[in-house]
Design a protein around this motif. Structure first.
Motif, PDB file in Angstrom:
ATOM      1  N   LEU A   1       0.750  -1.502   0.007  1.00  0.00           N
ATOM      2  CA  LEU A   1       0.277  -0.056   0.042  1.00  0.00           C
ATOM      3  C   LEU A   1       0.810   1.178   0.645  1.00  0.00           C
ATOM      4  O   LEU A   1       0.203   2.595  -0.078  1.00  0.00           O
ATOM      5  CB  LEU A   1      -0.814   0.083   1.210  1.00  0.00           C
ATOM      6  CG  LEU A   1      -2.279  -1.036   1.324  1.00  0.00           C
ATOM      7  CD1 LEU A   1      -2.959  -0.915   2.137  1.00  0.00           C
ATOM      8  CD2 LEU A   1      -3.310  -0.342   0.032  1.00  0.00           C
ATOM      9  N   HIS A   2       1.977   1.172   0.165  1.00  0.00           N
ATOM     10  CA  HIS A   2       3.104   1.962   0.689  1.00  0.00           C
ATOM     11  C   HIS A   2       2.604   3.566  -0.898  1.00  0.00           C
ATOM     12  O   HIS A   2       2.722   4.517  -0.603  1.00  0.00           O
ATOM     13  CB  HIS A   2       4.764   1.583   0.173  1.00  0.00           C
ATOM     14  CG  HIS A   2       4.630   1.388   2.112  1.00  0.00           C
ATOM     15  ND1 HIS A   2       6.294   1.379   2.437  1.00  0.00           N
ATOM     16  CD2 HIS A   2       3.637   1.310   2.800  1.00  0.00           C
ATOM     17  CE1 HIS A   2       5.897   0.605   3.620  1.00  0.00           C
ATOM     18  NE2 HIS A   2       4.286   0.590   4.032  1.00  0.00           N
ATOM     19  N   GLN A   3       2.588   3.122  -2.183  1.00  0.00           N
ATOM     20  CA  GLN A   3       3.249   3.744  -3.227  1.00  0.00           C
ATOM     21  C   GLN A   3       1.080   4.241  -3.029  1.00  0.00           C
ATOM     22  O   GLN A   3       1.695   5.350  -3.318  1.00  0.00           O
ATOM     23  CB  GLN A   3       3.253   3.049  -4.545  1.00  0.00           C
ATOM     24  CG  GLN A   3       3.060   3.848  -5.457  1.00  0.00           C
ATOM     25  CD  GLN A   3       4.287   3.188  -7.105  1.00  0.00           C
ATOM     26  OE1 GLN A   3       3.740   2.098  -7.179  1.00  0.00           O
ATOM     27  NE2 GLN A   3       4.577   3.884  -7.955  1.00  0.00           N
ATOM     28  N   THR A   4       0.723   3.796  -3.264  1.00  0.00           N
ATOM     29  CA  THR A   4      -0.727   4.027  -3.258  1.00  0.00           C
ATOM     30  C   THR A   4      -1.375   4.900  -2.100  1.00  0.00           C
ATOM     31  O   THR A   4      -1.565   6.080  -2.180  1.00  0.00           O
ATOM     32  CB  THR A   4      -2.038   2.877  -2.882  1.00  0.00           C
ATOM     33  OG1 THR A   4      -2.102   1.946  -4.064  1.00  0.00           O
ATOM     34  CG2 THR A   4      -3.146   3.442  -3.200  1.00  0.00           C
ATOM     35  N   LEU A   5      -0.958   5.303  -0.469  1.00  0.00           N
ATOM     36  CA  LEU A   5      -0.403   5.725   0.298  1.00  0.00           C
ATOM     37  C   LEU A   5      -0.282   7.184   0.443  1.00  0.00           C
ATOM     38  O   LEU A   5      -0.429   8.435   0.366  1.00  0.00           O
ATOM     39  CB  LEU A   5      -0.622   5.713   1.362  1.00  0.00           C
ATOM     40  CG  LEU A   5      -0.984   3.951   1.766  1.00  0.00           C
ATOM     41  CD1 LEU A   5      -0.350   3.514   3.519  1.00  0.00           C
ATOM     42  CD2 LEU A   5      -2.280   4.736   2.575  1.00  0.00           C
ATOM     43  N   LEU A   6       0.739   6.865  -0.916  1.00  0.00           N
ATOM     44  CA  LEU A   6       1.924   8.556  -1.320  1.00  0.00           C
ATOM     45  C   LEU A   6       1.270   8.952  -1.395  1.00  0.00           C
ATOM     46  O   LEU A   6       0.935  10.151  -1.702  1.00  0.00           O
ATOM     47  CB  LEU A   6       3.347   8.602  -1.228  1.00  0.00           C
ATOM     48  CG  LEU A   6       3.856   9.347  -1.612  1.00  0.00           C
ATOM     49  CD1 LEU A   6       4.550   9.883   0.045  1.00  0.00           C
ATOM     50  CD2 LEU A   6       5.539   9.163  -2.387  1.00  0.00           C
ATOM     51  N   ALA A   7       0.482   8.690  -3.076  1.00  0.00           N
ATOM     52  CA  ALA A   7       0.053   9.243  -4.101  1.00  0.00           C
ATOM     53  C   ALA A   7      -2.062   9.650  -3.621  1.00  0.00           C
ATOM     54  O   ALA A   7      -1.504  10.997  -3.785  1.00  0.00           O
ATOM     55  CB  ALA A   7      -0.988   8.017  -4.782  1.00  0.00           C
ATOM     56  N   LEU A   8      -1.434   9.426  -2.147  1.00  0.00           N
ATOM     57  CA  LEU A   8      -3.110   9.421  -1.483  1.00  0.00           C
ATOM     58  C   LEU A   8      -2.622  11.047  -0.561  1.00  0.00           C
ATOM     59  O   LEU A   8      -3.303  12.335  -0.830  1.00  0.00           O
ATOM     60  CB  LEU A   8      -3.839   8.685  -0.494  1.00  0.00           C
ATOM     61  CG  LEU A   8      -4.753   9.335   0.622  1.00  0.00           C
ATOM     62  CD1 LEU A   8      -5.987   9.612  -0.779  1.00  0.00           C
ATOM     63  CD2 LEU A   8      -5.305   8.647   1.137  1.00  0.00           C
TER      64      LEU A   8
END
Length: 103
Positions: free
Chosen positions: A62-69
């Motif tokens: 989820l790290h890349q998704t969370l950073l995109a958020l």
């Protein structure tokens, strides 16, 4: 009653739904808080996300998704071209955290 935010035009975020607003608040706070020393002079090296967002609460997938958020909320700005950062080289990038820039 709550709020539903959907980013249909964003490849990373279009399939994400948050059921716990408090969890999402913790995600946002983990980066902009001063409780850690991983953000230096307003720069967050993505390799440090492994220490900031630890399993099981924040799985690496989820790290890349969370950073995109965080970028959508204008809390961070990726310093690399988003087209250059893939799942394979994501941890080689870095982001600017404007609220933690020095005076």
């Amino acid at each position: 009653v709550g709020t539903l935010i959907h980013y249909a035009d964003d490849e990373l975020l279009r399939n994400v739904v948050f059921l716990s607003p408090s969890w999402l608040t913790r995600v946002l706070a983990t980066i902009i808080t001063t409780r850690h020393t991983y953000v230096k002079n307003g720069i967050l090296e993505h390799q440090h996300l492994r220490q900031i967002w630890r399993e099981p609460e924040f799985p690496p997938a989820l790290h890349q998704t969370l950073l995109a958020l965080l970028e959508k909320f204008d809390l961070t700005a990726c310093r690399s071209s988003s087209q250059l950062l893939t799942a394979e080289n994501f941890y080689e990038g870095s982001s600017l955290v404007p609220s933690l820039l020095p005076e």
